[in-house]
Design an enzyme around this catalytic site. Structure first.
Site, PDB file in Angstrom:
ATOM      1  N   SER A  47     -10.575   3.055   8.191  1.00  0.00           N
ATOM      2  CA  SER A  47     -11.505   2.135   7.542  1.00  0.00           C
ATOM      3  C   SER A  47     -10.738   0.902   7.096  1.00  0.00           C
ATOM      4  O   SER A  47      -9.613   1.016   6.598  1.00  0.00           O
ATOM      5  CB  SER A  47     -12.167   2.787   6.328  1.00  0.00           C
ATOM      6  OG  SER A  47     -12.976   1.817   5.678  1.00  0.00           O
ATOM      7  N   MET A  73       0.822  -1.209   0.000  1.00  0.00           N
ATOM      8  CA  MET A  73       0.000   0.000   0.000  1.00  0.00           C
ATOM      9  C   MET A  73       0.862   1.268   0.000  1.00  0.00           C
ATOM     10  O   MET A  73       0.476   2.273  -0.582  1.00  0.00           O
ATOM     11  CB  MET A  73      -0.958  -0.002   1.192  1.00  0.00           C
ATOM     12  CG  MET A  73      -2.214  -0.841   0.960  1.00  0.00           C
ATOM     13  SD  MET A  73      -3.076  -0.389  -0.566  1.00  0.00           S
ATOM     14  CE  MET A  73      -3.342   1.362  -0.327  1.00  0.00           C
ATOM     15  N   HIS A 115      -7.917 -13.226  -0.765  1.00  0.00           N
ATOM     16  CA  HIS A 115      -6.783 -12.305  -0.832  1.00  0.00           C
ATOM     17  C   HIS A 115      -5.512 -13.069  -1.204  1.00  0.00           C
ATOM     18  O   HIS A 115      -5.461 -14.288  -1.100  1.00  0.00           O
ATOM     19  CB  HIS A 115      -6.562 -11.599   0.510  1.00  0.00           C
ATOM     20  CG  HIS A 115      -7.529 -10.480   0.760  1.00  0.00           C
ATOM     21  ND1 HIS A 115      -8.776 -10.697   1.287  1.00  0.00           N
ATOM     22  CD2 HIS A 115      -7.439  -9.140   0.533  1.00  0.00           C
ATOM     23  CE1 HIS A 115      -9.421  -9.530   1.385  1.00  0.00           C
ATOM     24  NE2 HIS A 115      -8.637  -8.582   0.936  1.00  0.00           N
ATOM     25  N   HIS A 116      -4.468 -12.295  -1.532  1.00  0.00           N
ATOM     26  CA  HIS A 116      -3.150 -12.836  -1.885  1.00  0.00           C
ATOM     27  C   HIS A 116      -2.574 -13.700  -0.752  1.00  0.00           C
ATOM     28  O   HIS A 116      -2.972 -13.590   0.412  1.00  0.00           O
ATOM     29  CB  HIS A 116      -2.187 -11.686  -2.205  1.00  0.00           C
ATOM     30  CG  HIS A 116      -2.086 -10.652  -1.117  1.00  0.00           C
ATOM     31  ND1 HIS A 116      -1.207 -10.749  -0.085  1.00  0.00           N
ATOM     32  CD2 HIS A 116      -2.797  -9.518  -0.891  1.00  0.00           C
ATOM     33  CE1 HIS A 116      -1.349  -9.708   0.727  1.00  0.00           C
ATOM     34  NE2 HIS A 116      -2.318  -8.947   0.263  1.00  0.00           N
ATOM     35  N   LYS A 176      -1.261 -12.243   2.849  1.00  0.00           N
ATOM     36  CA  LYS A 176      -2.091 -11.520   3.826  1.00  0.00           C
ATOM     37  C   LYS A 176      -2.032 -12.220   5.183  1.00  0.00           C
ATOM     38  O   LYS A 176      -2.111 -13.440   5.269  1.00  0.00           O
ATOM     39  CB  LYS A 176      -3.544 -11.411   3.327  1.00  0.00           C
ATOM     40  CG  LYS A 176      -4.423 -10.596   4.276  1.00  0.00           C
ATOM     41  CD  LYS A 176      -5.709 -10.141   3.628  1.00  0.00           C
ATOM     42  CE  LYS A 176      -6.622  -9.417   4.596  1.00  0.00           C
ATOM     43  NZ  LYS A 176      -6.033  -8.164   5.117  1.00  0.00           N
TER      44      LYS A 176
HETATM   45  N1  LIG Z   1      -8.083  -0.184   4.373  1.00  0.00           N
HETATM   46  C1  LIG Z   1      -7.809  -0.572   3.134  1.00  0.00           C
HETATM   47  O1  LIG Z   1      -8.429  -0.121   2.155  1.00  0.00           O
HETATM   48  C2  LIG Z   1      -6.703  -1.579   2.928  1.00  0.00           C
HETATM   49  C3  LIG Z   1      -6.306  -1.965   1.638  1.00  0.00           C
HETATM   50  C4  LIG Z   1      -5.218  -2.817   1.499  1.00  0.00           C
HETATM   51  C5  LIG Z   1      -4.540  -3.271   2.626  1.00  0.00           C
HETATM   52  N2  LIG Z   1      -4.981  -2.891   3.863  1.00  0.00           N
HETATM   53  C6  LIG Z   1      -4.277  -3.260   5.091  1.00  0.00           C
HETATM   54  O2  LIG Z   1      -3.127  -2.409   5.188  1.00  0.00           O
HETATM   55  C7  LIG Z   1      -2.090  -3.111   5.907  1.00  0.00           C
HETATM   56  C8  LIG Z   1      -0.826  -3.133   5.064  1.00  0.00           C
HETATM   57  O3  LIG Z   1      -1.059  -3.890   3.898  1.00  0.00           O
HETATM   58  P1  LIG Z   1       0.104  -4.122   2.808  1.00  0.00           P
HETATM   59  O4  LIG Z   1      -0.411  -5.152   1.873  1.00  0.00           O
HETATM   60  O5  LIG Z   1       0.582  -2.807   2.271  1.00  0.00           O
HETATM   61  O6  LIG Z   1       1.236  -4.756   3.763  1.00  0.00           O
HETATM   62  P2  LIG Z   1       2.802  -4.866   3.513  1.00  0.00           P
HETATM   63  O7  LIG Z   1       3.110  -4.936   2.051  1.00  0.00           O
HETATM   64  O8  LIG Z   1       3.284  -5.962   4.404  1.00  0.00           O
HETATM   65  O9  LIG Z   1       3.391  -3.460   4.039  1.00  0.00           O
HETATM   66  C9  LIG Z   1       3.275  -3.055   5.370  1.00  0.00           C
HETATM   67  C10 LIG Z   1       4.405  -2.089   5.726  1.00  0.00           C
HETATM   68  O10 LIG Z   1       4.226  -1.733   7.106  1.00  0.00           O
HETATM   69  C11 LIG Z   1       5.489  -1.443   7.702  1.00  0.00           C
HETATM   70  N3  LIG Z   1       5.539  -2.115   9.013  1.00  0.00           N
HETATM   71  C12 LIG Z   1       5.601  -1.491  10.219  1.00  0.00           C
HETATM   72  N4  LIG Z   1       5.617  -2.368  11.218  1.00  0.00           N
HETATM   73  C13 LIG Z   1       5.572  -3.594  10.656  1.00  0.00           C
HETATM   74  C14 LIG Z   1       5.573  -4.916  11.163  1.00  0.00           C
HETATM   75  N5  LIG Z   1       5.624  -5.157  12.500  1.00  0.00           N
HETATM   76  N6  LIG Z   1       5.525  -5.958  10.292  1.00  0.00           N
HETATM   77  C15 LIG Z   1       5.461  -5.725   8.955  1.00  0.00           C
HETATM   78  N7  LIG Z   1       5.437  -4.484   8.411  1.00  0.00           N
HETATM   79  C16 LIG Z   1       5.505  -3.434   9.247  1.00  0.00           C
HETATM   80  C17 LIG Z   1       6.547  -1.954   6.729  1.00  0.00           C
HETATM   81  O11 LIG Z   1       7.133  -0.799   6.154  1.00  0.00           O
HETATM   82  P3  LIG Z   1       8.671  -0.427   6.382  1.00  0.00           P
HETATM   83  O12 LIG Z   1       9.432  -1.683   6.116  1.00  0.00           O
HETATM   84  O13 LIG Z   1       8.887   0.661   5.389  1.00  0.00           O
HETATM   85  O14 LIG Z   1       8.812   0.046   7.802  1.00  0.00           O
HETATM   86  C18 LIG Z   1       5.781  -2.723   5.650  1.00  0.00           C
HETATM   87  O15 LIG Z   1       6.348  -2.548   4.378  1.00  0.00           O
HETATM   88  C19 LIG Z   1      -2.672  -4.486   6.228  1.00  0.00           C
HETATM   89  O16 LIG Z   1      -3.232  -4.440   7.514  1.00  0.00           O
HETATM   90  C20 LIG Z   1      -3.759  -4.672   5.175  1.00  0.00           C
HETATM   91  O17 LIG Z   1      -4.761  -5.569   5.575  1.00  0.00           O
HETATM   92  C21 LIG Z   1      -6.033  -2.069   4.022  1.00  0.00           C
END
Ligand SMILES: NC(=O)c1ccc[n+]([C@@H]2O[C@H](COP(=O)([O-])OP(=O)(O)OC[C@H]3O[C@@H](n4cnc5c(N)ncnc54)[C@H](OP(=O)(O)O)[C@@H]3O)[C@@H](O)[C@H]2O)c1
Length: 256
Positions: free
Chosen positions: A114, A20, A146-147, A150
């Site tokens: 949200s 994201m 989902h992928h 997740k």
């Molecule tokens: N509300 C919505 O519309 C929506 C849509 C899609 C996803 N989501 C949610 O958004 C969240 C992130 O999704 P994503 O797919 O972008 O995840 P992701 O690819 O794993 O990225 C999450 C980022 O969070 C940071 N982070 C900080 N603390 C962390 C920890 N303890 N473990 C892992 N990462 C950590 C990391 O950034 P750094 O390495 O740069 O610190 C990581 O790159 C999830 O909860 C997902 O379900 C919500």
């Protein structure tokens, strides 16, 4: 809803290297009045100078957009409250206790949270509520896919749809939620809401609310084909929050 031409806003993105975070960086050029002043990350990241704490992020920006993990989101919420700033959070997977804490520590900030920032899902939630109310006897099953990476299940969006349906039937989701089915489960209990979570490949997010009755079935579905819908929704939410009083808002407040 905030238009992309409203007041200037300085922004920090938390987790810029995540799926994201990358989508937010791609979407930014569509919002010329938003300037990215820093990224909050545990590692070197693209986009802007890096900071390591939420306090540093809010010292440099009016708003933080955060799609990360609950522990970091709670720390961001606390810092947003201390500095009376804007926190747009799309993180999912909070336990009920963490969600209570989120609401209490963020008092004084302008928060938009949200589980799904897309306009399509905001509409789907209202259609699901309408159907749940009109068909009180229908068996409701919420399916999501989902992928494979997740971490939380069922998805925050599936729970959001379940809450919309339960609310429309005058109950809390906790009272109607069916246990995951495995083994000798026996017949389905009337009035419960079931969830099924599928994981695989690179699916961004599919959700279906299925209302099953004798002789017929209604299915209301949403399928995301890219993450830009969540990123533009979050950027619009940050601009919208700039014009609001302190409070804990959802997408429904923003889209009316
Ligand atoms: N509300 C919505 O519309 C929506 C849509 C899609 C996803 N989501 C949610 O958004 C969240 C992130 O999704 P994503 O797919 O972008 O995840 P992701 O690819 O794993 O990225 C999450 C980022 O969070 C940071 N982070 C900080 N603390 C962390 C920890 N303890 N473990 C892992 N990462 C950590 C990391 O950034 P750094 O390495 O740069 O610190 C990581 O790159 C999830 O909860 C997902 O379900 C919500």
């Amino acid at each position: 809803m905030a238009s992309p031409n409203s007041t200037p806003l300085t922004l920090a993105i938390a987790g810029p290297s995540g799926r994201m975070g990358q989508a937010l960086l791609r979407a930014l050029p569509q919002f010329p009045q938003v300037s990215l002043t820093c990224v909050l990350s545990r590692q070197d990241a693209p986009g802007a100078p890096r900071v390591e704490t939420p306090e540093q992020a809010f010292a440099a920006a009016d708003a933080v957009i955060d799609f990360t993990r609950p522990a970091l989101s709670l720390a961001i919420a606390e810092a947003a409250a201390e500095q009376k700033k804007i926190h747009v959070c799309g993180t999912t997977g909070f336990t009920p206790e963490e969600m209570r804490r989120f609401r209490s520590v963020s008092a004084g900030a302008r928060v938009v949270w949200s589980a799904n920032m897309s306009l399509g899902v905001a509409l789907l939630a209202s259609l699901v509520a309408q159907a749940a109310k009109a068909l009180p006897e229908a068996d409701l099953e919420i399916l999501e896919m989902h992928h494979r990476l997740k971490e939380d299940a069922p998805s925050g969006t599936a729970l959001l749809l379940g809450e919309a349906a339960a609310g429309a039937r005058g109950k809390a989701l906790a009272d109607l939620r069916d246990a995951p089915r495995d083994g000798l489960t026996g017949p389905r209990k009337t009035g419960t809401i079931g969830f099924a979570a599928l994981r695989g490949g690179d699916v961004i997010g599919d959700h279906t609310a299925m209302f099953a009755m004798a002789g017929e079935r209604i299915e209301l579905s949403h399928k995301a084909s890219n993450r830009d819908i969540y990123a533009t929704g979050a950027l619009r939410a940050a601009l919208w929050a700039a014009g609001q009083k302190a409070g804990f808002y959802g997408m429904a407040d923003m889209v009316g």
